[in-house]
Design a protein around this motif. Structure first.
Motif, PDB file in Angstrom:
ATOM      1  N   SER A 122      -8.338  -4.246  -7.246  1.00 10.14           N
ATOM      2  CA  SER A 122      -8.194  -5.211  -6.153  1.00 10.14           C
ATOM      3  C   SER A 122      -9.534  -5.469  -5.453  1.00 10.14           C
ATOM      4  O   SER A 122      -9.719  -6.515  -4.830  1.00 10.14           O
ATOM      5  N   GLU A 144       0.822  -1.203   0.000  1.00 12.04           N
ATOM      6  CA  GLU A 144       0.000   0.000   0.000  1.00 12.04           C
ATOM      7  C   GLU A 144       0.864   1.264   0.000  1.00 12.04           C
ATOM      8  O   GLU A 144       0.521   2.273  -0.626  1.00 12.04           O
ATOM      9  N   TRP A 181      -5.027   4.443  -8.815  1.00  9.09           N
ATOM     10  CA  TRP A 181      -6.441   4.235  -8.535  1.00  9.09           C
ATOM     11  C   TRP A 181      -6.984   3.008  -9.266  1.00  9.09           C
ATOM     12  O   TRP A 181      -7.806   2.247  -8.713  1.00  9.09           O
ATOM     13  N   SER A 223      -5.766  -0.052  -7.355  1.00 17.21           N
ATOM     14  CA  SER A 223      -6.465  -0.173  -6.071  1.00 17.21           C
ATOM     15  C   SER A 223      -7.919  -0.601  -6.264  1.00 17.21           C
ATOM     16  O   SER A 223      -8.412  -1.491  -5.556  1.00 17.21           O
ATOM     17  N   LEU A 271       2.363   1.704  -3.552  1.00 17.88           N
ATOM     18  CA  LEU A 271       1.368   2.206  -4.498  1.00 17.88           C
ATOM     19  C   LEU A 271       1.125   3.693  -4.266  1.00 17.88           C
ATOM     20  O   LEU A 271       1.047   4.474  -5.221  1.00 17.88           O
ATOM     21  N   TYR A 272       1.022   4.092  -3.003  1.00 18.42           N
ATOM     22  CA  TYR A 272       0.788   5.510  -2.733  1.00 18.42           C
ATOM     23  C   TYR A 272       2.028   6.339  -3.052  1.00 18.42           C
ATOM     24  O   TYR A 272       1.908   7.498  -3.477  1.00 18.42           O
ATOM     25  N   LEU A 316      -4.134  -3.447  -0.872  1.00 15.60           N
ATOM     26  CA  LEU A 316      -4.356  -2.511  -1.964  1.00 15.60           C
ATOM     27  C   LEU A 316      -5.743  -1.887  -1.950  1.00 15.60           C
ATOM     28  O   LEU A 316      -6.082  -1.129  -2.865  1.00 15.60           O
ATOM     29  N   HIS A 317      -6.525  -2.145  -0.934  1.00 15.44           N
ATOM     30  CA  HIS A 317      -7.872  -1.579  -0.844  1.00 15.44           C
ATOM     31  C   HIS A 317      -7.786  -0.044  -0.826  1.00 15.44           C
ATOM     32  O   HIS A 317      -6.926   0.536  -0.147  1.00 15.44           O
ATOM     33  N   PRO A 318      -8.661   0.650  -1.570  1.00 23.92           N
ATOM     34  CA  PRO A 318      -8.590   2.120  -1.635  1.00 23.92           C
ATOM     35  C   PRO A 318      -8.602   2.811  -0.273  1.00 23.92           C
ATOM     36  O   PRO A 318      -7.908   3.800  -0.069  1.00 23.92           O
ATOM     37  N   VAL A 339      -5.106   2.542   1.113  1.00 23.33           N
ATOM     38  CA  VAL A 339      -4.072   3.264   0.365  1.00 23.33           C
ATOM     39  C   VAL A 339      -4.263   4.774   0.445  1.00 23.33           C
ATOM     40  O   VAL A 339      -3.293   5.521   0.637  1.00 23.33           O
TER      41      VAL A 339
END
Length: 390
Positions: free
Chosen positions: A267, A83, A261, A264, A86-87, A282-284, A287
């Protein structure tokens, strides 16, 4: 509105101290980083132990600073905290696009000729790298609004950027920012060693200096190519060069924003495409949703704490850039006599931010600011020609 923004930017600096530094001490991030430095190990998420490299240049104070920063960034570039990685992609795009705007402002003739501090973006770049983007961005934007003649009364001459610089800026950012960022993210030890990865990370830290040096070199080497050509179309030629820079900056903000996005959201919508262990990471909400500094949150790993730090760092820093762009946009429209609809402007900002994030919206506003100022100059020149003809 500009007055409100002038007052808001310093408040963002004050809030940064609480949301980033006090929060990171209270939630346990800074104590965990101090433990990593003392033990000379890097956080790996349980995937073995990596020794912290402590010698990079041979200069002890500089090497100590570079080694002290490494534990914070390591979970973002080694993949142990998905996470966060990704961010970090979003943050890299936002900061890169923001720094294109700051670098351009540094080369505007109205700032260069005045010798103002905003004409030296490398100073603020190093502050952003060693302190935080969230603290530096509002500080730079406030100083710009307070001191720059461009902020008070823009015209085509003041906002012009030497074409040797504007033509080179996309290439400069690829060499000075994007390539070093990619290099430090190369997998270790499959492609590069852990030691080399740390060296690449240390070499990434002075990216704002690379950009400033390369821009200065481009101006010294190629400025003569643009001194005698296109005299009759100098303003339009300059605008065409700036359009390419703005398009590049918009891409820098938009591509990572959309990619992060999409990954995320995928996922959640198509979890079967991902490793089972990655779906929750990876859930929004995990993240992108910030934890409030007064929430009492405690972090168990440096990666978790670094994510909370970067979330506020990006939100505050990007908000500063966006507010600054709104002030520049409003001033330009006032200068040319165009009445603004704040409702329409709010909708425009919302749509741009949805597609490309706050900094992408700022790029769009600054792009339109230049178009408005140059179009006024072109209309003025056309009237002068018609007057002479008649």
């Amino acid at each position: 509105m500009t007055t409100i923004i002038k007052l808001t930017l310093p408040l963002l600096c004050i809030y940064t101290i609480y949301a980033l530094f006090i929060f990171s001490e209270r939630n346990g991030l800074f104590p965990l980083i101090r433990e990593a430095i003392e033990s000379r190990t890097l956080p790996t998420g349980g995937n073995g132990t990596v020794s912290l490299r402590t010698i990079f240049t041979g200069n002890k104070p500089l090497d100590h600073g570079l080694a002290s920063i490494a534990p914070f960034f390591w979970p973002a570039i080694d993949g142990s905290t998905p996470e966060l990685s990704l961010y970090a992609l979003v943050v890299a795009g936002s900061f890169g696009a923001a720094w294109v705007l700051v670098t351009m402002e540094g080369w505007r003739m109205g700032n260069v000729n005045g010798g103002r501090v905003v004409a030296f973006p490398s100073i603020f770049g190093i502050l952003a790298q060693t302190g935080s983007y969230a603290l530096t961005s509002p500080l730079y934007c406030a100083l710009h609004i307070w001191t720059s003649s461009i902020a008070a009364k823009p015209d085509a001459r003041k906002i012009n950027v030497p074409r040797a610089v504007s033509n080179a800026l996309p290439f400069i950012f690829v060499v000075g920012y994007i390539l070093p960022t990619v290099a430090m993210c190369l997998p270790a030890p499959s492609i590069i060693s852990f030691d080399t990865k740390q060296a690449f990370h240390a070499a990434w830290q002075p990216c704002p200096l690379y950009i400033s040096f390369l821009a200065t070199g481009a101006n010294l080497l190629f400025s003569r190519l643009f001194t005698t050509r296109d005299n009759d179309d100098d303003g339009q030629a300059g605008l065409r060069a700036l359009r390419r820079v703005y398009a590049f900056a918009f891409a820098c903000a938009t591509i990572p924003h959309v990619a992060a996005w999409m990954i995320s959201l995928a996922s959640v919508m198509f979890p079967v495409l991902f490793n089972t262990g990655l779906v929750a990471h990876l859930h929004p909400q995990r993240v992108f949703v910030n934890a409030l500094p007064w929430s009492g949150l405690r972090v168990s790993t440096i990666g978790e704490g670094a994510l909370r730090f970067l979330q506020w760092d990006n939100v505050i820093g990007s908000t500063g850039i966006l507010l600054w762009a709104v002030a520049m946009y409003a001033t330009a429209h006032r200068e040319v006599g165009i009445k603004l609809s704040w409702i329409k402007l709010g909708v425009k900002i919302g749509l741009l931010a949805l597609v490309s994030g706050p900094v992408g919206a700022a790029v769009g506003l600054m792009w339109e600011r230049d178009e408005v100022i140059f179009s006024k100059e072109g209309l003025k020149q056309q009237k002068e020609v018609e007057k002479k003809t008649n």
